[in-house]
Scaffold this active site. Structure first.
Site, mmCIF file in Angstrom:
data_model
loop_
_atom_site.group_PDB
_atom_site.id
_atom_site.type_symbol
_atom_site.label_atom_id
_atom_site.label_comp_id
_atom_site.label_asym_id
_atom_site.label_seq_id
_atom_site.Cartn_x
_atom_site.Cartn_y
_atom_site.Cartn_z
ATOM 1 N N GLU A 121 0.770 -1.101 0.074
ATOM 2 C CA GLU A 121 0.031 0.001 0.155
ATOM 3 C C GLU A 121 0.938 1.224 0.127
ATOM 4 O O GLU A 121 2.029 1.197 0.499
ATOM 5 C CB GLU A 121 -0.984 -0.102 1.307
ATOM 6 C CG GLU A 121 -2.007 -1.199 1.065
ATOM 7 C CD GLU A 121 -2.855 -1.110 2.172
ATOM 8 O OE1 GLU A 121 -4.323 -1.316 1.780
ATOM 9 O OE2 GLU A 121 -2.643 -0.760 3.424
ATOM 10 N N CYS A 134 3.485 8.752 1.322
ATOM 11 C CA CYS A 134 4.080 7.626 2.181
ATOM 12 C C CYS A 134 4.160 6.451 1.414
ATOM 13 O O CYS A 134 3.367 5.668 0.941
ATOM 14 C CB CYS A 134 2.933 7.552 3.341
ATOM 15 S SG CYS A 134 3.622 6.360 4.474
ATOM 16 N N CYS A 141 7.016 -7.099 6.415
ATOM 17 C CA CYS A 141 8.024 -6.427 7.341
ATOM 18 C C CYS A 141 8.746 -7.559 8.166
ATOM 19 O O CYS A 141 7.827 -8.690 8.551
ATOM 20 C CB CYS A 141 7.578 -5.585 8.168
ATOM 21 S SG CYS A 141 8.732 -4.365 8.938
ATOM 22 N N CYS A 145 7.000 -5.299 15.155
ATOM 23 C CA CYS A 145 6.569 -4.213 16.280
ATOM 24 C C CYS A 145 5.171 -4.511 16.777
ATOM 25 O O CYS A 145 4.305 -4.697 15.756
ATOM 26 C CB CYS A 145 6.851 -2.908 15.437
ATOM 27 S SG CYS A 145 8.316 -2.234 15.332
ATOM 28 N N CYS A 148 2.128 -2.416 15.414
ATOM 29 C CA CYS A 148 2.078 -2.166 14.008
ATOM 30 C C CYS A 148 1.147 -3.386 13.316
ATOM 31 O O CYS A 148 1.486 -4.371 13.525
ATOM 32 C CB CYS A 148 3.430 -1.808 13.462
ATOM 33 S SG CYS A 148 3.278 -1.631 11.643
ATOM 34 N N CYS A 370 -0.730 5.771 10.122
ATOM 35 C CA CYS A 370 0.447 5.209 10.436
ATOM 36 C C CYS A 370 0.302 3.880 11.118
ATOM 37 O O CYS A 370 -0.747 3.423 12.028
ATOM 38 C CB CYS A 370 1.303 6.004 11.531
ATOM 39 S SG CYS A 370 1.629 7.554 11.184
HETATM 40 N N1 SAH Z 1 9.738 0.487 9.542
HETATM 41 C C1 SAH Z 1 9.941 1.985 9.415
HETATM 42 C C2 SAH Z 1 9.079 2.370 8.812
HETATM 43 C C3 SAH Z 1 7.610 2.279 8.793
HETATM 44 S S1 SAH Z 1 7.201 4.128 9.399
HETATM 45 C C4 SAH Z 1 9.982 2.460 10.937
HETATM 46 O O1 SAH Z 1 9.732 1.672 11.852
HETATM 47 O O2 SAH Z 1 10.114 3.557 11.085
HETATM 48 C C5 SAH Z 1 5.389 3.712 10.322
HETATM 49 C C6 SAH Z 1 5.470 4.488 11.418
HETATM 50 O O3 SAH Z 1 4.250 4.394 11.812
HETATM 51 C C7 SAH Z 1 6.366 4.054 12.515
HETATM 52 O O4 SAH Z 1 7.129 5.189 13.032
HETATM 53 C C8 SAH Z 1 5.658 3.142 13.121
HETATM 54 O O5 SAH Z 1 6.323 2.838 14.461
HETATM 55 C C9 SAH Z 1 4.427 3.899 13.173
HETATM 56 N N2 SAH Z 1 3.323 2.916 13.878
HETATM 57 C C10 SAH Z 1 3.104 1.800 13.718
HETATM 58 N N3 SAH Z 1 1.999 1.275 13.954
HETATM 59 C C11 SAH Z 1 1.203 2.290 14.489
HETATM 60 C C12 SAH Z 1 0.059 2.504 15.241
HETATM 61 N N4 SAH Z 1 -0.829 1.516 15.234
HETATM 62 N N5 SAH Z 1 0.006 3.818 15.362
HETATM 63 C C13 SAH Z 1 0.392 4.854 15.388
HETATM 64 N N6 SAH Z 1 1.855 4.607 14.558
HETATM 65 C C14 SAH Z 1 2.146 3.577 14.379
#
Ligand code: SAH
Length: 401
Positions: A121, A134, A141, A145, A148, A370
């Site tokens: 996406e 974005c 991935c 995390c 996420c 995000c």
């Molecule tokens: N792998 C990279 C790129 C992904 S960026 C990284 O981790 O930075 C996506 C961003 O959204 C990251 O900062 C991630 O931590 C954040 N994110 C992931 N899940 C989220 C959620 N459920 N709510 C808010 N932010 C989230």
């Protein structure tokens, strides 16, 4: 060490640059690679083919990246014969937009389908007179995390440079921004914050961003590009030295025991090492700060003590903090912090001298905010792939009877 945080090499090798019909895809190649491909295909006759190939590569570059041409027939600075010869052997593609969703706040999400059928996406976030795209770097991935949604997918494969640039080109097609308007673009900024960990696919991401930054093409400057990483420490210096883009760090916790849980990559590269790599990021100054992203998780990382510790950790690093209210997804094991907790946290960081805006979630209604991105692509074993192929062959054989 948890296996999940080791990048999947076999998936990396599977990145596919070719167009589905066997023609060579030009999007994602450097100028020199385009010239070499023209020479190899024998489409530049004449006394000095190398020089001619270089010149033709420059012309193609202009059509592809400045004008956004997808069809060789439109490339009218090339002879008709050459256009026909090119169209037989080469393609200028885009990922297909399998779905195109628009949020009530204007955010737009495309589900991209690549030549091999895998999906990722990509999200456009418009502001009044500009906008950010974005961009995803991987299908799935490796990082897992816990907050996420993408992290619930396995890594399927890395995206090729062409598939990464292709996201920018597809968005531009939809926003009608060819040829590159010098001012007032709605695609003015790029954030490498989509699906995947860009520093685990650095070569392809770097190649793609160099194409995007090229002044004779899409021409989005490095100052308008931000790469976000969960903290792949050994790659951070290279990112700064080779690309010079803005850096964002998904920090999300100030103690290793908590960060180990929510960002498992921390077990490999703990907070101290991560911040040391940040402090050494080339080109940092007060005008060029690192963004620390911090997702607000109720009862996990959102206390005033956490905010004070964050301030202590950031000492000496030109930094700003983005507080991201947790965006929910089906089955997520967390809740977003209360407005009150977020405000208190922000005040503590702000009063210590750091900008600490609370990000307004965009595109939540279409699962484009995000951490909400996910596609149906699944990692298949070799056996699965063979089985699917056998089923296809059997169906084709039955149809032929
Ligand atoms: N792998 C990279 C790129 C992904 S960026 C990284 O981790 O930075 C996506 C961003 O959204 C990251 O900062 C991630 O931590 C954040 N994110 C992931 N899940 C989220 C959620 N459920 N709510 C808010 N932010 C989230």
């Amino acid at each position: 060490m948890a296996a999940a945080i080791v990048p999947d090499v076999s998936a990396r090798e599977r990145a596919v640059p070719a167009a589905a019909d066997g023609r060579v895809e030009l999007v994602g190649l450097t100028r020199a690679e385009i010239a070499a491909a023209l020479l190899a295909a024998g489409v530049v006759p004449g006394g000095a083919p190398e020089k001619a190939a270089k010149m033709r590569a420059n012309q193609l570059w202009h059509w592809i990246y400045y004008r956004g041409a997808r069809d060789f027939a439109a490339m009218t600075t090339l002879s008709k014969e050459m256009r026909e010869a090119l169209a037989e052997r080469f393609a200028v593609g885009r990922p297909a937009a399998a779905r195109d969703l628009q949020s009530s706040d204007g955010t737009r999400k495309w589900l991209l389908k690549f030549a091999d059928g895998e999906e990722a996406e990509c999200v456009h976030i418009p502001e009044e007179d500009r906008g950010a795209l974005c961009v995803s770097s991987q299908v799935g991935c490796t990082l897992t995390c816990r907050f996420c949604h993408t992290g619930t997918m396995k890594l399927v494969r890395n995206l090729s440079a062409g598939e990464i640039v292709g996201q920018v080109m597809l968005a531009r097609d939809h926003l009608n921004e060819w040829p590159s308007p010098p001012e007032g673009r709605m695609l003015s900024n790029i954030v490498m914050m989509g699906m995947g960990e860009p520093l685990y696919n650095f070569d392809n991401v770097a190649k793609a961003l160099k194409i995007v930054m090229d002044n004779e093409g899409i021409a989005i400057s490095r100052r308008r590009i931000t790469l976000s990483t969960a903290g792949v420490v050994p790659m951070i210096g290279r990112c700064g030295a080779e690309l010079g883009v803005n850096l964002a760090i998904s920090l999300h916790a100030v103690r290793d025991d908590i960060r180990d849980q929510i960002v498992p990559l921390n077990r490999k590269y703990p907070i101290k090492d991560l911040l040391a790599a940040c402090a050494a990021y080339p080109g940092l100054s007060n005008a060029r700060r690192i963004t620390f992203e911090y997702v607000m998780l109720k009862g996990v990382n959102d206390s005033p003590a956490d905010a004070k510790e964050l301030v202590r950790l950031l000492k000496g690093i030109p930094a700003k903090v983005n507080l991201i209210p947790f965006n929910p997804w089906p089955g997520a094991p967390y809740e977003c912090s209360s407005d009150e907790a977020i405000r208190k946290f922000s005040d503590i960081v702000f009063n210590a001298g750091y900008s600490s805006p609370v990000r307004t979630p965009r595109g939540r209604d279409i699962m484009a905010a995000c951490g909400q991105l996910k596609s149906a692509s699944v990692k298949r074993s070799k056996a699965d792939i063979l089985r699917e192929q056998a089923a296809k062959d059997a169906a084709a054989a039955a149809a032929a009877v």
